[in-house]
Design an enzyme around this catalytic site. Structure first.
Site, PDB file in Angstrom:
ATOM      1  N   HIS A  35       0.826  -1.200   0.000  1.00 15.13           N
ATOM      2  CA  HIS A  35       0.000   0.000   0.000  1.00 15.13           C
ATOM      3  C   HIS A  35       0.869   1.262   0.000  1.00 15.13           C
ATOM      4  O   HIS A  35       1.552   1.555   0.976  1.00 15.13           O
ATOM      5  CB  HIS A  35      -0.874  -0.033   1.252  1.00 15.13           C
ATOM      6  N   GLU A  62       1.056  -0.655  -5.056  1.00 14.28           N
ATOM      7  CA  GLU A  62      -0.030   0.283  -5.336  1.00 14.28           C
ATOM      8  C   GLU A  62       0.471   1.668  -5.749  1.00 14.28           C
ATOM      9  O   GLU A  62       1.477   2.153  -5.215  1.00 14.28           O
ATOM     10  CB  GLU A  62      -0.914   0.439  -4.081  1.00 14.28           C
ATOM     11  N   ASP A  64      -1.424   5.492  -6.134  1.00 10.68           N
ATOM     12  CA  ASP A  64      -2.550   6.436  -6.184  1.00 10.68           C
ATOM     13  C   ASP A  64      -2.174   7.507  -7.205  1.00 10.68           C
ATOM     14  O   ASP A  64      -1.014   7.955  -7.239  1.00 10.68           O
ATOM     15  CB  ASP A  64      -2.765   7.090  -4.815  1.00 10.68           C
ATOM     16  N   HIS A  77      -1.172  10.334  -2.884  1.00 10.55           N
ATOM     17  CA  HIS A  77      -2.452   9.902  -2.334  1.00 10.55           C
ATOM     18  C   HIS A  77      -3.540  10.948  -2.416  1.00 10.55           C
ATOM     19  O   HIS A  77      -4.700  10.631  -2.646  1.00 10.55           O
ATOM     20  CB  HIS A  77      -2.275   9.455  -0.877  1.00 10.55           C
ATOM     21  N   GLU A 170      -4.703   3.380  -8.546  1.00 13.30           N
ATOM     22  CA  GLU A 170      -6.016   3.921  -8.165  1.00 13.30           C
ATOM     23  C   GLU A 170      -6.199   5.297  -8.785  1.00 13.30           C
ATOM     24  O   GLU A 170      -5.357   6.187  -8.581  1.00 13.30           O
ATOM     25  CB  GLU A 170      -6.151   4.028  -6.638  1.00 13.30           C
TER      26      GLU A 170
HETATM   27  O1  G3P Z   1      -6.812   1.778  -2.524  1.00 14.99           O
HETATM   28  C1  G3P Z   1      -6.923   1.027  -1.374  1.00 14.99           C
HETATM   29  C2  G3P Z   1      -6.708   1.964  -0.287  1.00 14.99           C
HETATM   30  O2  G3P Z   1      -5.512   2.610  -0.590  1.00 14.99           O
HETATM   31  C3  G3P Z   1      -7.828   2.935  -0.250  1.00 14.99           C
HETATM   32  O3  G3P Z   1      -7.596   3.904   0.602  1.00 14.99           O
HETATM   33  O4  G3P Z   1      -7.272   6.243   0.973  1.00 14.99           O
HETATM   34  O5  G3P Z   1      -5.339   4.683   1.187  1.00 14.99           O
HETATM   35  O6  G3P Z   1      -6.238   5.277  -1.058  1.00 14.99           O
HETATM   36  P1  G3P Z   1      -6.546   5.077   0.406  1.00 14.99           P
HETATM   37 CA    CA Z   2      -5.262   3.783  -2.649  1.00 18.43          CA
END
Ligand code: G3P
Ligand code: CA
Length: 365
Positions: A35, A62, A64, A77, A170
């Site tokens: 993450h 991941e 963002d 993020h 994302e």
């Molecule tokens: O994308 C999964 C998780 O990352 C969602 O929450 O706010 O950390 O992007 P966030």
């Molecule tokens: Ca995310």
């Protein structure tokens, strides 16, 4: 999926042995999703955090994504720069009326002038780390990176180390980017296609909190671009304001309540391969702490994978019950049997899967 590394197969064998005989239960190792990189150890979304995560050998890393003023996909993020950079010092006059410094108001060349640090709270002059004990604020030197830079890092390491680690981008706040005149979904798909991520065997999941945008991606954008990627519907609490919509001339929070109903899960299954709920959405409070609320099985019975977020090993981030990180993982892996986990600490989750998962409740004596 393309994930075939030995570690996952080994863990799958352990979990297969945990399946309850006679119930026809199928089991496989959950995917480990780093993450924001190894964000428990280095400033999130920096290439350094991604390199460290890569060395831990998760299944996916991941990203963002938000857009810069000149249309570059930036890996970060928030749509604001405020809490991870020194923007307030470098460009003190560039905040909007609401006090935030928006990434979309800066060119890539400007963004590259900023120093990145751990997530902090409060104004920059009195900043305190959001997660005490993690990498110290403002030490060493980190910068923002583009989606292309990160893909090239991961693909380069896949080549030089011979692993096969996927990406899990994302699309952040499509409604905001549309309001700013930008189509972030289209730009993300174009970048993915350029780098060879165009079908279900490419090693990618594409996620968003925006159901309407995911349906647009599934039904319009991907067919037009000859792409077919697995999509993941992230689930938020309405109060978080992840998506805002206009109602009677006012911006209000999008209502997420429909998503985790039986009808909602069936609808999601018509355009996505999985859901990404906040982990606590899958549990209820039981006599001994947390207990299964049935949502994991409901989603899986619709054919959806379940990838909850976010598993953090910092002591302050672990619920009072079960009270420790491995106990928490035991519950989600051994009892709920989730299909994947987003974690800031990929090394600890992988270590748990390799050494502890077979001792969770439900495992054979
Ligand atoms: O994308 C999964 C998780 O990352 C969602 O929450 O706010 O950390 O992007 P966030
Ligand atoms: Ca995310």
């Amino acid at each position: 999926m393309h994930i075939t590394n030995c570690r996952r197969l080994f863990v799958a064998m352990i979990l297969l042995a945990m399946a309850v005989p006679g119930l026809g239960a199928e089991s496989t190792a959950p995917l480990v999703i780093a993450h924001r990189g190894a964000s428990g150890y280095l400033p999130e979304h920096t290439l350094e955090a991604k390199s460290l995560a890569y060395g831990m050998r998760p299944d996916f890393i991941e990203q963002d994504l938000v857009l810069s003023r000149d249309g570059h996909l930036i890996v970060m993020h928030d749509i604001y720069l405020d809490q991870v950079t020194d923007v307030a010092k470098v460009f003190p006059d560039r905040a909007r009326g609401d006090g935030h410094f928006y990434t979309i108001d800066f060119t890539l060349a400007e963004l590259k002038q900023l120093q990145v640090t751990q997530v902090f709270e409060g104004p920059i002059g009195t900043a305190t780390p959001k997660y005490p004990g993690r990498f110290p604020l403002w030490k060493s030197s980190f910068e923002l990176s583009t989606f292309e830079e990160e893909i090239e890092l991961i693909q380069g390491l896949n080549q030089s180390l011979g692993y096969d680690i996927g990406i899990y981008p994302e699309i952040k706040k499509p409604w905001f980017h549309h309001r700013e005149g930008q189509d972030i979904a289209q730009k993300t798909l174009a970048a993915l296609k350029r780098y060879g991520y165009s079908d279900r065997s490419s090693g990618v999941f594409l996620q968003s909190f925006d159901a309407e945008e995911l349906q647009r991606i599934d039904r319009k954008l991907m067919p037009a671009m000859d792409m077919d990627l697995p999509l993941v519907q992230l689930v938020a609490s309405t109060s978080w304001g992840e998506k805002r919509v206009q109602q009677a001339g006012h911006w209000v929070n999008y209502d997420y309540d429909w998503m985790l109903t039986p009808g909602g899960l069936e609808k999601i299954a018509s355009y996505a391969e999985g859901i990404g709920p906040w982990a606590m959405m899958l549990v209820k409070t039981g006599t001994n702490g947390i207990a299964d609320n049935g949502l994991t099985k409901s989603a899986q019975s619709q054919g959806l994978e379940v990838h909850p977020y976010t598993f953090r090993a910092d002591s302050a981030q672990i619920p009072e019950a079960p009270g420790d990180f491995n106990g928490l993982l035991c519950f989600f892996v051994g009892q709920l049997r989730v299909d994947g986990l987003f974690t800031d600490h990929p090394d600890k989750v992988i270590d748990f899967l390799e050494k502890e998962a077979d001792r969770c409740e439900g495992a054979p004596p």
